[in-house]
Design an enzyme around this catalytic site. Sequence first.
Site, PDB file in Angstrom:
ATOM      1  N   LYS A  68       0.805  -1.233   0.000  1.00  0.00           N
ATOM      2  CA  LYS A  68       0.000   0.000   0.000  1.00  0.00           C
ATOM      3  C   LYS A  68       0.832   1.275   0.000  1.00  0.00           C
ATOM      4  CE  LYS A  68      -3.919  -2.279   1.958  1.00  0.00           C
ATOM      5  NZ  LYS A  68      -4.865  -2.458   3.037  1.00  0.00           N
ATOM      6  N   ASP A 105      -9.997   1.705   2.594  1.00  0.00           N
ATOM      7  CA  ASP A 105     -10.009   0.865   3.811  1.00  0.00           C
ATOM      8  C   ASP A 105     -10.810   1.521   4.941  1.00  0.00           C
ATOM      9  OD1 ASP A 105      -8.552  -1.235   2.814  1.00  0.00           O
ATOM     10  OD2 ASP A 105      -6.628  -0.502   3.565  1.00  0.00           O
TER      11      ASP A 105
HETATM   12  P1  NDP Z   1       1.608  -4.133   6.827  1.00  0.00           P
HETATM   13  O1  NDP Z   1       2.566  -5.145   6.326  1.00  0.00           O
HETATM   14  O2  NDP Z   1       1.657  -2.756   6.262  1.00  0.00           O
HETATM   15  O3  NDP Z   1       1.780  -3.985   8.431  1.00  0.00           O
HETATM   16  C1  NDP Z   1       1.887  -5.136   9.204  1.00  0.00           C
HETATM   17  C2  NDP Z   1       1.815  -4.770  10.677  1.00  0.00           C
HETATM   18  O4  NDP Z   1       1.819  -5.997  11.413  1.00  0.00           O
HETATM   19  C3  NDP Z   1       3.005  -3.953  11.179  1.00  0.00           C
HETATM   20  O5  NDP Z   1       2.551  -3.050  12.156  1.00  0.00           O
HETATM   21  C4  NDP Z   1       3.906  -5.031  11.802  1.00  0.00           C
HETATM   22  O6  NDP Z   1       4.721  -4.540  12.866  1.00  0.00           O
HETATM   23  C5  NDP Z   1       2.880  -5.956  12.386  1.00  0.00           C
HETATM   24  N1  NDP Z   1       3.397  -7.311  12.603  1.00  0.00           N
HETATM   25  C6  NDP Z   1       3.796  -8.202  11.663  1.00  0.00           C
HETATM   26  N2  NDP Z   1       4.213  -9.350  12.241  1.00  0.00           N
HETATM   27  C7  NDP Z   1       4.072  -9.182  13.586  1.00  0.00           C
HETATM   28  C8  NDP Z   1       4.326 -10.006  14.710  1.00  0.00           C
HETATM   29  N3  NDP Z   1       4.799 -11.253  14.574  1.00  0.00           N
HETATM   30  N4  NDP Z   1       4.045  -9.519  15.938  1.00  0.00           N
HETATM   31  C9  NDP Z   1       3.542  -8.270  16.085  1.00  0.00           C
HETATM   32  N5  NDP Z   1       3.289  -7.429  15.055  1.00  0.00           N
HETATM   33  C10 NDP Z   1       3.549  -7.891  13.816  1.00  0.00           C
HETATM   34  O7  NDP Z   1       0.141  -4.772   6.644  1.00  0.00           O
HETATM   35  P2  NDP Z   1      -1.251  -4.012   6.438  1.00  0.00           P
HETATM   36  O8  NDP Z   1      -1.299  -2.894   7.403  1.00  0.00           O
HETATM   37  O9  NDP Z   1      -1.473  -3.725   5.012  1.00  0.00           O
HETATM   38  O10 NDP Z   1      -2.314  -5.163   6.855  1.00  0.00           O
HETATM   39  C11 NDP Z   1      -2.459  -5.562   8.203  1.00  0.00           C
HETATM   40  C12 NDP Z   1      -3.598  -6.585   8.314  1.00  0.00           C
HETATM   41  O11 NDP Z   1      -4.853  -6.001   8.005  1.00  0.00           O
HETATM   42  C13 NDP Z   1      -3.434  -7.794   7.391  1.00  0.00           C
HETATM   43  O12 NDP Z   1      -3.831  -8.953   8.084  1.00  0.00           O
HETATM   44  C14 NDP Z   1      -4.422  -7.494   6.278  1.00  0.00           C
HETATM   45  O13 NDP Z   1      -4.892  -8.661   5.656  1.00  0.00           O
HETATM   46  C15 NDP Z   1      -5.538  -6.791   7.048  1.00  0.00           C
HETATM   47  N6  NDP Z   1      -6.369  -5.918   6.217  1.00  0.00           N
HETATM   48  C16 NDP Z   1      -7.672  -6.224   6.003  1.00  0.00           C
HETATM   49  C17 NDP Z   1      -8.481  -5.412   5.240  1.00  0.00           C
HETATM   50  C18 NDP Z   1      -9.910  -5.772   5.037  1.00  0.00           C
HETATM   51  O14 NDP Z   1     -10.522  -5.207   4.132  1.00  0.00           O
HETATM   52  N7  NDP Z   1     -10.486  -6.633   5.834  1.00  0.00           N
HETATM   53  C19 NDP Z   1      -7.981  -4.185   4.619  1.00  0.00           C
HETATM   54  C20 NDP Z   1      -6.607  -3.914   4.958  1.00  0.00           C
HETATM   55  C21 NDP Z   1      -5.838  -4.776   5.692  1.00  0.00           C
HETATM   56  P3  NDP Z   1       6.187  -3.896  12.576  1.00  0.00           P
HETATM   57  O15 NDP Z   1       5.951  -2.469  12.199  1.00  0.00           O
HETATM   58  O16 NDP Z   1       6.899  -4.052  13.860  1.00  0.00           O
HETATM   59  O17 NDP Z   1       6.798  -4.701  11.451  1.00  0.00           O
END
Ligand code: NDP
Length: 277
Positions: A68, A105
């Site tokens: 994104k 979103d």
């Molecule tokens: P990003 O990759 O941009 O962000 C991922 C986030 O998850 C970061 O804050 C990251 O932390 C954190 N994270 C990843 N692994 C871990 C872990 N093991 N422990 C703790 N924190 C963790 O993803 P998005 O923001 O694009 O998406 C996030 C979620 O939202 C996904 O599951 C996606 O499918 C869902 N989503 C659903 C939508 C819907 O329409 N239902 C729309 C948009 C998203 P760090 O910064 O430390 O790496």
Amino acid sequence: MTVIDRYAVFGNPIKHSKSPRIHKLFSEQTEQSLVYEAQEVPAEQFSSAVKTFFADGGKGLNCTIPLKELAWAFADHKTARAHLAKAVNTLALQADGSILGDNTDGVGLITDLISNHGIKLTDRKVLILGAGGATRGIIKPLLEQSVKSIVIANRTLEKAIDLANEFVNLGNIVGCGFEGLNNQQFDLILNATSTSLTGQIPPLPANLLSEKGVCYDLAYSNEPTTFVRWGQKNNALKSLDGLGMLVEQAAEAFFIWRGVRPITEPVIKLLNDERPR
Ligand code: NDP
């Protein structure tokens, strides 16, 4: 020869995506002729894959995890809500050949919470877990609903603090690490980490959810996600996943591309009915 308009969702991973199914149902319901496919695109190939898609006649794209922010940087121009979010989930080819970036979103989440689930947001204390692209898109729409406060908790502390600071002029918002959640309580906890994709959950203290509090996992799955189960275990009034948000954000993207707004309720019902019980 009639050329069918092409759309797609780019992401990595993308195999689990229900977006092609949702847009097929929308196109049948609204009698719009189009095709919509899912394509796995690693971040390092994003720019070339998008250029190829539009050069080959593609009309619009959805971009999901982890693309994104890259889509935001790619778009020639952006809507106000996408500009502020610094994350784009919808790219649309314009008449002059330029690419518009939008973020649907936020409206998807708010519509699902309020219209589909009757959840009140005014004056609520909200916790968002995660500080990635999805969180960027939902902060302003939540603040616009007059929530009392937002705490962003993230594994990488600086990202939570930086993100909160970007929005601090719009409302009561702070960032912290997961350990900063001790002795706090929230009315609504949104899981916007990608942990559900791997069946994990961030480390959360006990008593984090207030009485009659609601849990909402932005991720969705046929089985209850780890966070949905956490909500159930912690006596959430409702513990929901993001299927409704997915359909609502898709409807907004469909409207941007086609100028026609699909009715979401039968699509959500159909996808819910198909889940194993
Ligand atoms: P990003 O990759 O941009 O962000 C991922 C986030 O998850 C970061 O804050 C990251 O932390 C954190 N994270 C990843 N692994 C871990 C872990 N093991 N422990 C703790 N924190 C963790 O993803 P998005 O923001 O694009 O998406 C996030 C979620 O939202 C996904 O599951 C996606 O499918 C869902 N989503 C659903 C939508 C819907 O329409 N239902 C729309 C948009 C998203 P760090 O910064 O430390 O790496």
